[in-house]
Design a protein around this motif. Structure first.
Motif, short mmCIF file in Angstrom:
data_model
loop_
_atom_site.label_atom_id
_atom_site.label_comp_id
_atom_site.label_asym_id
_atom_site.label_seq_id
_atom_site.Cartn_x
_atom_site.Cartn_y
_atom_site.Cartn_z
N SER A 33 0.95 -1.51 -0.17
CA SER A 33 0.06 0.12 0.02
C SER A 33 0.42 1.62 0.23
O SER A 33 1.71 1.10 0.60
CB SER A 33 -1.19 0.15 1.43
N PRO A 34 0.11 2.22 -1.06
CA PRO A 34 0.79 3.55 -0.62
C PRO A 34 1.88 3.96 1.00
O PRO A 34 2.32 5.12 0.46
CB PRO A 34 0.35 4.84 -1.23
N ASP A 35 0.91 4.00 1.88
CA ASP A 35 1.32 4.25 2.85
C ASP A 35 1.94 3.57 3.95
O ASP A 35 2.67 3.27 5.30
CB ASP A 35 0.09 4.49 3.91
N GLY A 36 2.60 1.98 3.05
CA GLY A 36 3.25 1.52 3.61
C GLY A 36 3.12 0.49 4.83
O GLY A 36 3.91 -0.32 5.25
N ARG A 37 1.68 0.58 5.20
CA ARG A 37 0.84 -0.62 6.10
C ARG A 37 0.51 -1.72 5.69
O ARG A 37 0.44 -2.79 6.72
CB ARG A 37 -0.16 0.46 6.80
N THR A 38 0.41 -1.99 4.76
CA THR A 38 0.14 -3.08 4.30
C THR A 38 0.62 -4.10 3.44
O THR A 38 0.58 -3.05 1.91
CB THR A 38 -2.29 -2.80 4.37
N ILE A 39 0.48 -5.02 2.97
CA ILE A 39 0.59 -5.83 1.86
C ILE A 39 -0.21 -6.69 1.56
O ILE A 39 -1.03 -7.67 1.74
CB ILE A 39 2.09 -6.90 1.70
N ALA A 40 -1.35 -6.86 -0.07
CA ALA A 40 -1.73 -7.13 -0.16
C ALA A 40 -1.12 -8.39 -0.74
O ALA A 40 -0.52 -8.42 -2.40
CB ALA A 40 -3.01 -6.61 -1.48
N LEU A 41 -1.31 -9.17 -0.95
CA LEU A 41 -0.53 -10.35 -1.78
C LEU A 41 -1.78 -12.04 -2.51
O LEU A 41 -2.79 -11.84 -1.17
CB LEU A 41 0.12 -11.44 -0.40
N ALA A 42 -1.42 -12.08 -3.36
CA ALA A 42 -2.48 -12.52 -3.95
C ALA A 42 -1.45 -14.32 -3.78
O ALA A 42 -0.80 -14.54 -4.37
CB ALA A 42 -2.56 -12.75 -5.62
N ARG A 43 -2.36 -15.51 -3.44
CA ARG A 43 -1.90 -17.00 -3.20
C ARG A 43 -2.35 -17.82 -4.25
O ARG A 43 -4.38 -17.23 -4.19
CB ARG A 43 -2.06 -17.20 -1.80
N LEU A 44 -1.98 -18.64 -5.00
CA LEU A 44 -2.66 -19.97 -5.13
C LEU A 44 -3.00 -20.97 -4.52
O LEU A 44 -2.63 -21.20 -3.63
CB LEU A 44 -2.21 -20.13 -6.59
N GLU A 45 -4.55 -21.09 -4.47
CA GLU A 45 -4.67 -22.51 -3.19
C GLU A 45 -6.31 -23.22 -3.72
O GLU A 45 -6.90 -22.90 -4.49
CB GLU A 45 -5.33 -21.66 -1.76
N LYS A 46 -5.92 -24.42 -4.06
CA LYS A 46 -6.60 -25.49 -5.26
C LYS A 46 -6.84 -24.74 -5.74
O LYS A 46 -8.14 -24.62 -6.49
CB LYS A 46 -7.57 -25.67 -3.70
N SER A 47 -5.72 -23.97 -7.09
CA SER A 47 -6.45 -23.61 -8.31
C SER A 47 -7.23 -22.06 -8.16
O SER A 47 -8.09 -22.22 -9.15
CB SER A 47 -7.06 -24.82 -9.27
N ASP A 48 -6.94 -21.58 -6.90
CA ASP A 48 -8.19 -20.38 -6.85
C ASP A 48 -6.77 -19.54 -6.76
O ASP A 48 -6.27 -19.88 -5.54
CB ASP A 48 -9.17 -20.51 -5.97
N SER A 49 -7.01 -18.59 -7.39
CA SER A 49 -6.39 -17.31 -6.69
C SER A 49 -7.46 -16.36 -5.62
O SER A 49 -8.82 -15.46 -5.52
CB SER A 49 -6.39 -16.09 -7.48
N LEU A 50 -6.51 -16.33 -3.75
CA LEU A 50 -6.89 -15.12 -2.71
C LEU A 50 -6.40 -14.26 -2.57
O LEU A 50 -4.70 -14.03 -2.95
CB LEU A 50 -6.86 -16.45 -2.39
N LEU A 51 -6.97 -13.77 -2.26
CA LEU A 51 -5.79 -11.81 -1.62
C LEU A 51 -6.36 -12.34 -0.14
O LEU A 51 -6.93 -12.65 0.39
CB LEU A 51 -6.79 -11.05 -2.15
#
Length: 162
Positions: A33-51
Motif C-alpha cells: 500500500s502507498p502508506d506502507g502499512r499493508t501488503i496485498a498478496l495473491a496466493r494460489l490455493e487449490k487452483s483458486d487465487s485468493l487475496l
C-alpha cells in the motif's frame, strides 16, 4: 509458487533490514500500500487465487477475497483486482465490493492500476473483436475509454508519476 516467500524490508543496496511475518507459500503477486502499512498478496490455493492482506507492523495475514493482481488506490483505502476475468474494486475494510466492468462471456479485464491522482484506473481489456488493448475508466467503472488500438496484445499498463 509453493516455495516459501519471506517478505522483508531491504535498503537501496539490497541489504535486508527486517523480516515481516512468517514465510508465505503460493504467492503469485502482491502490492505494498502507498502508506506502507499493508501488503496485498495473491496466493494460489487449490487452483483458486485468493487475496490476503498482511499488516506490515505485525506481520499477520488475513484472508481478504478471491482474486489476483491487486493495485492500491493512492490513499491506501481501496484495492482494485481481477477475479475470474472481471475487475473489482473494494474498500480495505472489505465493504463496497463492486464489479467495475460488466464483461460479456469471453471478454476479460486484467492488470489494473490506479492513476497517481486516484481518479482513473488503467487496465488491459480484451474487446469483443479480440486482441488486448489498454483502456481507462473512472473509479466506478463508467467512462470506459480505449487508449490503444493495436493488433498486438498489450498487458500490464502503468501510469507515469506525472
Amino acid at each position: 509458487p509453493d516455495v516459501p516467500l519471506q517478505v522483508e524490508w531491504i535498503d537501496r543496496t539490497g541489504r535486508p533490514l527486517q523480516q515481516i511475518g512468517e514465510p508465505v507459500t503460493n504467492v503469485i503477486d502482491g502490492a505494498l500500500s502507498p502508506d506502507g502499512r499493508t501488503i496485498a498478496l495473491a496466493r494460489l490455493e487449490k487452483s483458486d487465487s485468493l487475496l490476503w492482506l498482511m499488516a506490515v507492523s505485525r506481520g499477520t495475514l488475513s484472508r481478504f477475497t478471491n482474486g489476483s493482481r491487486p493495485a492500491w488506490s493512492p490513499d491506501s483505502t481501496r484495492i482494485v483486482f481481477q477475479a475470474n476475468g472481471h475487475m473489482y474494486g473494494v474498500n480495505v475494510d472489505g465493504s463496497g465490493l463492486t464489479q467495475l466492468v460488466d464483461d460479456p462471456e469471453g471478454v476479460v479485464s486484467v492488470n489494473p492500476a490506479y492513476s497517481p491522482d486516484g481518479t482513473r484506473i488503467i487496465f488491459g481489456h480484451t474487446p469483443p473483436e479480440g486482441g488486448r488493448d489498454i483502456y481507462t475508466m473512472n473509479l466506478d467503472g463508467t467512462g470506459l475509454t480505449q487508449v490503444t488500438h493495436s493488433p498486438s496484445i498489450e498487458r500490464y499498463p502503468h501510469w507515469t508519476p506525472n
